[in-house]
Design a protein around this motif. Sequence first.
Motif, mmCIF file in Angstrom:
data_model
loop_
_atom_site.group_PDB
_atom_site.id
_atom_site.type_symbol
_atom_site.label_atom_id
_atom_site.label_comp_id
_atom_site.label_asym_id
_atom_site.label_seq_id
_atom_site.Cartn_x
_atom_site.Cartn_y
_atom_site.Cartn_z
ATOM 1 N N ASP A 185 -10.747 -15.386 19.285
ATOM 2 C CA ASP A 185 -11.363 -16.051 20.423
ATOM 3 C C ASP A 185 -12.035 -15.052 21.364
ATOM 4 O OD1 ASP A 185 -10.500 -18.453 19.427
ATOM 5 O OD2 ASP A 185 -8.784 -18.636 20.776
ATOM 6 N N ALA A 186 -11.470 -13.860 21.472
ATOM 7 C CA ALA A 186 -12.049 -12.845 22.353
ATOM 8 C C ALA A 186 -13.349 -12.276 21.796
ATOM 9 C CB ALA A 186 -11.037 -11.712 22.561
ATOM 10 N N LEU A 187 -13.572 -12.425 20.502
ATOM 11 C CA LEU A 187 -14.773 -11.886 19.866
ATOM 12 C C LEU A 187 -15.947 -12.865 19.908
ATOM 13 C CD1 LEU A 187 -12.954 -10.348 16.798
ATOM 14 C CD2 LEU A 187 -14.163 -9.037 18.558
ATOM 15 N N ARG A 188 -15.668 -14.116 20.228
ATOM 16 C CA ARG A 188 -16.718 -15.127 20.194
ATOM 17 C C ARG A 188 -17.869 -14.832 21.159
ATOM 18 N NH1 ARG A 188 -13.642 -19.451 20.936
ATOM 19 N NH2 ARG A 188 -12.980 -19.304 18.774
ATOM 20 N N PRO A 189 -17.611 -14.399 22.404
ATOM 21 C CA PRO A 189 -18.741 -14.108 23.301
ATOM 22 C C PRO A 189 -19.673 -13.025 22.769
ATOM 23 C CG PRO A 189 -16.714 -14.339 24.557
ATOM 24 C CD PRO A 189 -16.311 -14.317 23.116
ATOM 25 N N PHE A 190 -19.118 -12.010 22.126
ATOM 26 C CA PHE A 190 -19.979 -10.971 21.547
ATOM 27 C C PHE A 190 -20.904 -11.565 20.496
ATOM 28 C CE2 PHE A 190 -20.492 -8.406 17.688
ATOM 29 C CZ PHE A 190 -21.362 -7.442 18.158
ATOM 30 N N MET A 191 -20.352 -12.343 19.581
ATOM 31 C CA MET A 191 -21.153 -12.906 18.501
ATOM 32 C C MET A 191 -22.231 -13.852 19.040
ATOM 33 S SD MET A 191 -20.238 -11.677 15.567
ATOM 34 C CE MET A 191 -20.604 -12.864 14.261
ATOM 35 N N ARG A 192 -21.835 -14.726 19.928
ATOM 36 C CA ARG A 192 -22.806 -15.682 20.473
ATOM 37 C C ARG A 192 -23.861 -14.974 21.307
ATOM 38 N NH1 ARG A 192 -18.817 -20.708 22.335
ATOM 39 N NH2 ARG A 192 -18.442 -21.526 20.237
ATOM 40 N N GLY A 193 -23.434 -13.966 22.060
ATOM 41 C CA GLY A 193 -24.373 -13.241 22.908
ATOM 42 C C GLY A 193 -25.409 -12.499 22.088
ATOM 43 N N LEU A 194 -24.988 -11.860 21.009
ATOM 44 C CA LEU A 194 -25.938 -11.121 20.188
ATOM 45 C C LEU A 194 -26.902 -12.078 19.490
ATOM 46 C CD1 LEU A 194 -25.254 -7.928 18.254
ATOM 47 C CD2 LEU A 194 -26.575 -9.735 17.134
ATOM 48 N N ALA A 195 -26.385 -13.177 18.982
ATOM 49 C CA ALA A 195 -27.259 -14.162 18.343
ATOM 50 C C ALA A 195 -28.267 -14.717 19.344
ATOM 51 C CB ALA A 195 -26.419 -15.293 17.742
ATOM 52 N N ARG A 196 -27.820 -14.984 20.556
ATOM 53 C CA ARG A 196 -28.724 -15.496 21.586
ATOM 54 C C ARG A 196 -29.800 -14.464 21.921
ATOM 55 N NH1 ARG A 196 -25.211 -16.409 24.967
ATOM 56 N NH2 ARG A 196 -24.861 -18.612 24.446
ATOM 57 N N GLU A 197 -29.414 -13.203 21.996
ATOM 58 C CA GLU A 197 -30.382 -12.145 22.291
ATOM 59 C C GLU A 197 -31.492 -12.100 21.239
ATOM 60 O OE1 GLU A 197 -30.453 -7.252 22.550
ATOM 61 O OE2 GLU A 197 -28.584 -8.326 22.949
ATOM 62 N N VAL A 198 -31.120 -12.194 19.981
ATOM 63 C CA VAL A 198 -32.120 -12.180 18.912
ATOM 64 C C VAL A 198 -33.004 -13.422 18.992
ATOM 65 C CG1 VAL A 198 -32.479 -12.223 16.414
ATOM 66 C CG2 VAL A 198 -30.706 -10.750 17.401
ATOM 67 N N ALA A 199 -32.397 -14.578 19.196
ATOM 68 C CA ALA A 199 -33.160 -15.822 19.242
ATOM 69 C C ALA A 199 -34.138 -15.835 20.411
ATOM 70 C CB ALA A 199 -32.210 -17.012 19.320
ATOM 71 N N GLU A 200 -33.710 -15.323 21.547
ATOM 72 C CA GLU A 200 -34.601 -15.305 22.715
ATOM 73 C C GLU A 200 -35.725 -14.297 22.552
ATOM 74 O OE1 GLU A 200 -31.972 -14.661 25.994
ATOM 75 O OE2 GLU A 200 -31.356 -16.784 26.090
ATOM 76 N N SER A 201 -35.482 -13.230 21.779
ATOM 77 C CA SER A 201 -36.526 -12.230 21.538
ATOM 78 C C SER A 201 -37.512 -12.671 20.461
ATOM 79 C CB SER A 201 -35.895 -10.898 21.116
ATOM 80 O OG SER A 201 -35.074 -10.381 22.136
ATOM 81 N N HIS A 202 -37.097 -13.620 19.623
ATOM 82 C CA HIS A 202 -37.934 -14.100 18.521
ATOM 83 C C HIS A 202 -37.905 -15.629 18.505
ATOM 84 C CE1 HIS A 202 -36.621 -10.024 17.467
ATOM 85 N NE2 HIS A 202 -37.753 -9.916 16.791
ATOM 86 N N PRO A 203 -38.414 -16.271 19.557
ATOM 87 C CA PRO A 203 -38.238 -17.728 19.709
ATOM 88 C C PRO A 203 -38.930 -18.569 18.647
ATOM 89 C CG PRO A 203 -39.780 -16.871 21.335
ATOM 90 C CD PRO A 203 -39.166 -15.682 20.681
ATOM 91 N N ALA A 204 -39.962 -18.036 18.008
ATOM 92 C CA ALA A 204 -40.638 -18.805 16.962
ATOM 93 C C ALA A 204 -39.983 -18.625 15.602
ATOM 94 C CB ALA A 204 -42.109 -18.389 16.880
ATOM 95 N N LEU A 205 -39.085 -17.671 15.512
ATOM 96 C CA LEU A 205 -38.471 -17.320 14.238
ATOM 97 C C LEU A 205 -37.042 -17.804 14.106
ATOM 98 C CD1 LEU A 205 -38.518 -15.640 11.565
ATOM 99 C CD2 LEU A 205 -37.740 -13.686 12.945
ATOM 100 N N ALA A 206 -36.242 -17.598 15.155
ATOM 101 C CA ALA A 206 -34.794 -17.803 15.061
ATOM 102 C C ALA A 206 -34.298 -18.699 16.185
ATOM 103 C CB ALA A 206 -34.072 -16.459 15.110
ATOM 104 N N THR A 207 -33.134 -19.295 15.949
ATOM 105 C CA THR A 207 -32.527 -20.184 16.936
ATOM 106 C C THR A 207 -31.008 -20.118 16.825
ATOM 107 O OG1 THR A 207 -32.429 -22.490 17.719
ATOM 108 C CG2 THR A 207 -32.585 -22.158 15.348
ATOM 109 N N ILE A 208 -30.342 -20.517 17.896
ATOM 110 C CA ILE A 208 -28.892 -20.709 17.846
ATOM 111 C C ILE A 208 -28.560 -22.191 18.031
ATOM 112 C CG2 ILE A 208 -28.301 -18.377 18.585
ATOM 113 C CD1 ILE A 208 -27.866 -19.489 21.416
#
Length: 296
Positions: A185-208
């Motif tokens: 449970d403590a690792l979930r924010p890291f995973m979600r945060g990194l995925a969100r960072e990628v999705a926001e940097s590549h909005p036409a390519l990736a999503t969460i």
Amino acid sequence: MSGVTITADGRDVEVSNADKALFPADGITKRDLAEYYARIARTALPHYRDRPVTMQRFPDGIEESGFFQKNVPDHFPDWIERIELPKEDGTVTHALVNEAAALVYLTDQGCITPHLALARKDAPRRPDRLVFDLDPSDDDFGKVQETARAVKDVLDQRDLPAFVQTTGSRGLHIVLALDASADVDALRPFMRGLAREVAESHPALATIEQRKSKRGDRVLIDTFRTAYAQTAVAPYAVRARPGAPVATPLRWDEALASDIGPRRYDIKSIIRRLAQTDDPWSKIDTDPIRATALVS
């Protein structure tokens, strides 16, 4: 239909109905699949060891409906190792695949695809694997590769080594190897945060965005396996798809090459591959990431 006996690491396993066609269009029988798992065991077992298994079973072959099974049936032999783990309304007893014969026996039970827990039996709430599952909305694997490169770039910026494999289905898994020092449970924010960072940097390519209706044609960066008792398809597992494709660990240069696809290897070509090259994940546990360092 006749049975055969397959000897795996000194243990004889009876495979019943050995000529049953599990992949009818390809002529691949239960015996073929059992022999594949016996041959691949030396490479695969280090990745399976002490991980609770969820069986994806297709007793009548891939053209009929299959099902997932966690609990070990009563008829399983005593030599199949087991682990009892808590769940919301009681407990569940999983099989452990710690020897080649266990893989062969699961095949006899119609298990085409084993799925493995991301934590080992002695620390079920502290995973030693984290998985970014890149799930495309269409069959454009190039977009999956672009997303994988973007995730890897962000991980590289944090000096976090990552491993990659085809799923044998449509996408890629990007895997982090941990030292099992932090609760899931403590690792979930890291995973979600990194995925969100990628999705926001590549909005036409990736999503969460989990809902398919909101994804469009983008690649989902799925981190939902960062939870207790979640599983991922096992390395070198066969998928229940035409051609018997195999979830295959790759080097990063291979995963991003133009001639690769999510179903590039099958139960025949993967054997040839491993005769020519070492398992790219052979050192995955050599220098694990300190999990507590990922907890904010």
